[in-house]
Design a protein around this motif. Sequence first.
Motif, PDB file in Angstrom:
ATOM      1  N   GLY A   1       0.710  -1.237   0.041  1.00  0.00           N
ATOM      2  CA  GLY A   1       0.014   0.007   0.013  1.00  0.00           C
ATOM      3  C   GLY A   1       0.795   1.475   0.033  1.00  0.00           C
ATOM      4  N   LEU A   2       1.946   1.456   0.070  1.00  0.00           N
ATOM      5  CA  LEU A   2       2.893   2.460   0.069  1.00  0.00           C
ATOM      6  C   LEU A   2       3.060   3.065  -1.240  1.00  0.00           C
ATOM      7  CD1 LEU A   2       4.686   4.338   1.738  1.00  0.00           C
ATOM      8  CD2 LEU A   2       6.532   3.036   1.161  1.00  0.00           C
ATOM      9  N   SER A   3       2.347   4.185  -1.636  1.00  0.00           N
ATOM     10  CA  SER A   3       2.101   4.917  -2.784  1.00  0.00           C
ATOM     11  C   SER A   3       3.166   5.677  -3.198  1.00  0.00           C
ATOM     12  CB  SER A   3       0.933   5.406  -2.890  1.00  0.00           C
ATOM     13  OG  SER A   3      -0.325   4.808  -2.118  1.00  0.00           O
ATOM     14  N   TRP A   4       3.748   6.617  -2.513  1.00  0.00           N
ATOM     15  CA  TRP A   4       4.535   7.654  -2.572  1.00  0.00           C
ATOM     16  C   TRP A   4       5.493   7.724  -1.554  1.00  0.00           C
ATOM     17  CZ3 TRP A   4       4.192  11.223  -6.847  1.00  0.00           C
ATOM     18  CH2 TRP A   4       2.984  11.002  -7.471  1.00  0.00           C
ATOM     19  N   LEU A   5       6.716   8.061  -1.958  1.00  0.00           N
ATOM     20  CA  LEU A   5       7.743   8.508  -1.114  1.00  0.00           C
ATOM     21  C   LEU A   5       8.431   9.720  -1.524  1.00  0.00           C
ATOM     22  CD1 LEU A   5      10.071   5.545  -1.006  1.00  0.00           C
ATOM     23  CD2 LEU A   5       8.500   6.278   0.902  1.00  0.00           C
ATOM     24  N   PHE A   6       8.149  10.848  -0.386  1.00  0.00           N
ATOM     25  CA  PHE A   6       8.978  12.180  -0.679  1.00  0.00           C
ATOM     26  C   PHE A   6      10.478  12.356  -0.210  1.00  0.00           C
ATOM     27  CE2 PHE A   6       4.565  13.387  -0.391  1.00  0.00           C
ATOM     28  CZ  PHE A   6       4.233  13.907  -1.787  1.00  0.00           C
ATOM     29  N   VAL A   7      11.353  12.548  -1.217  1.00  0.00           N
ATOM     30  CA  VAL A   7      12.687  12.565  -0.828  1.00  0.00           C
ATOM     31  C   VAL A   7      13.228  14.144  -0.993  1.00  0.00           C
ATOM     32  CG1 VAL A   7      14.999  11.477  -1.413  1.00  0.00           C
ATOM     33  CG2 VAL A   7      12.765  10.003  -1.692  1.00  0.00           C
ATOM     34  N   GLY A   8      13.901  14.439   0.225  1.00  0.00           N
ATOM     35  CA  GLY A   8      14.620  15.854   0.133  1.00  0.00           C
ATOM     36  C   GLY A   8      15.871  15.702  -0.572  1.00  0.00           C
ATOM     37  N   ILE A   9      16.122  15.863  -1.640  1.00  0.00           N
ATOM     38  CA  ILE A   9      17.272  15.731  -2.583  1.00  0.00           C
ATOM     39  C   ILE A   9      18.100  17.029  -2.089  1.00  0.00           C
ATOM     40  CG2 ILE A   9      18.375  15.552  -4.570  1.00  0.00           C
ATOM     41  CD1 ILE A   9      16.431  13.559  -5.545  1.00  0.00           C
ATOM     42  N   GLU A  10      17.792  18.214  -2.422  1.00  0.00           N
ATOM     43  CA  GLU A  10      18.417  19.483  -2.019  1.00  0.00           C
ATOM     44  C   GLU A  10      19.573  19.721  -3.091  1.00  0.00           C
ATOM     45  OE1 GLU A  10      15.824  18.836   1.120  1.00  0.00           O
ATOM     46  OE2 GLU A  10      17.620  17.655   0.781  1.00  0.00           O
ATOM     47  N   SER A  11      20.297  18.827  -3.384  1.00  0.00           N
ATOM     48  CA  SER A  11      21.197  19.034  -4.185  1.00  0.00           C
ATOM     49  C   SER A  11      22.094  17.633  -4.870  1.00  0.00           C
ATOM     50  CB  SER A  11      22.608  20.113  -3.622  1.00  0.00           C
ATOM     51  OG  SER A  11      23.606  20.076  -4.356  1.00  0.00           O
ATOM     52  N   GLY A  12      22.535  17.822  -6.075  1.00  0.00           N
ATOM     53  CA  GLY A  12      23.137  16.898  -6.552  1.00  0.00           C
ATOM     54  C   GLY A  12      24.691  16.891  -6.556  1.00  0.00           C
ATOM     55  N   CYS A  13      25.274  17.820  -6.109  1.00  0.00           N
ATOM     56  CA  CYS A  13      26.782  18.411  -5.981  1.00  0.00           C
ATOM     57  C   CYS A  13      27.293  17.643  -4.648  1.00  0.00           C
ATOM     58  CB  CYS A  13      26.732  20.023  -5.988  1.00  0.00           C
ATOM     59  SG  CYS A  13      28.566  20.340  -5.800  1.00  0.00           S
ATOM     60  N   ASP A  14      27.908  16.742  -4.800  1.00  0.00           N
ATOM     61  CA  ASP A  14      28.747  16.277  -3.624  1.00  0.00           C
ATOM     62  C   ASP A  14      29.407  17.238  -2.778  1.00  0.00           C
ATOM     63  OD1 ASP A  14      27.723  13.703  -4.240  1.00  0.00           O
ATOM     64  OD2 ASP A  14      29.764  13.167  -5.406  1.00  0.00           O
ATOM     65  N   GLU A  15      29.991  18.245  -3.095  1.00  0.00           N
ATOM     66  CA  GLU A  15      30.681  19.371  -2.257  1.00  0.00           C
ATOM     67  C   GLU A  15      29.548  20.059  -1.530  1.00  0.00           C
ATOM     68  OE1 GLU A  15      33.146  22.280  -3.856  1.00  0.00           O
ATOM     69  OE2 GLU A  15      33.937  21.255  -5.296  1.00  0.00           O
ATOM     70  N   VAL A  16      28.295  20.294  -2.022  1.00  0.00           N
ATOM     71  CA  VAL A  16      27.198  20.997  -1.232  1.00  0.00           C
ATOM     72  C   VAL A  16      26.819  20.072  -0.189  1.00  0.00           C
ATOM     73  CG1 VAL A  16      24.863  21.958  -1.518  1.00  0.00           C
ATOM     74  CG2 VAL A  16      26.662  22.444  -3.189  1.00  0.00           C
TER      75      VAL A  16
END
Length: 197
Positions: A160-175
Motif C-alpha cells: 500500500g505504500l504509494s509515494w515517497l517524498f525524498v529531500g534531495i536538495e542538491s546533486g553536488c557532492d561538495e554541497v
Amino acid sequence: ATRNCPWNRCLFCPAYKNKKFVYRNVPEIKRDIDTVKRIEELVKETSWRIGFGGRVSREVIQEVVWSHPEIYGKDNHNLTPENYIARRSLSNVVNWLFCGQRRVFLQDANTLIMRPKELIEVLKYLKETFPTIETITSYARSKTCAQRSLKELEELKEAGLSWLFVGIESGCDEVLKFMQKGVTGEEHIEGGQKGMQ
C-alpha cells in the motif's frame, strides 16, 4: 510510524533539532490506528444519534466533546494536557473524515527506515482498518531508498505504500558534504532509480 529524524544532521533543517529519533514498534503503531478507528466510529455514531445521518458537522463535533467530558474536558477552559491531546486527535480525525479518508501520510522524517516486514505489517493493518484509503505517502531519505532491495520496495508498494517524498536538495557532492546531508549524488541517483521501479 517513527518520531523525528534518524539522521538529523543536515545544517539547513531545523525541524528535529534537539529531538531524539524514536523507532516505534508495530503494536504501538497499531494502537494508534485503533484509536483513530474508535474516534471515527464515535463521530459517526454521534452523527446518526443526533440526526445528521452520518455526516460530520460542527454540531456533531460539539456533541462528541460535550458527551465525553472525561476525555475532552468539561469546557474550553482548564483543559488538562490529556484533554488538549484528545481534542487535537479528534480535530485531526474529523479533518481526515471531511477529506474522504482516502489519503494517509506516515510521519516522521524517514519512515522507510523501519524494517520492511514491520512497515508492511503496518501498511496492511492500516488498509484493513480503513478500506477507503487509496494513497499512503511518507518521507524517506535517498540513502535509505538505496539501501532497500528492489524486492523490499516492491513488497512495500504491494502492501500500500504509494509515494515517497525524498529531500534531495542538491546533486553536488561538495554541497551535500558541506550541508552534512549524509548522502552523495550517486546515492541520490541510486535511491531515486530504485524508488521509481
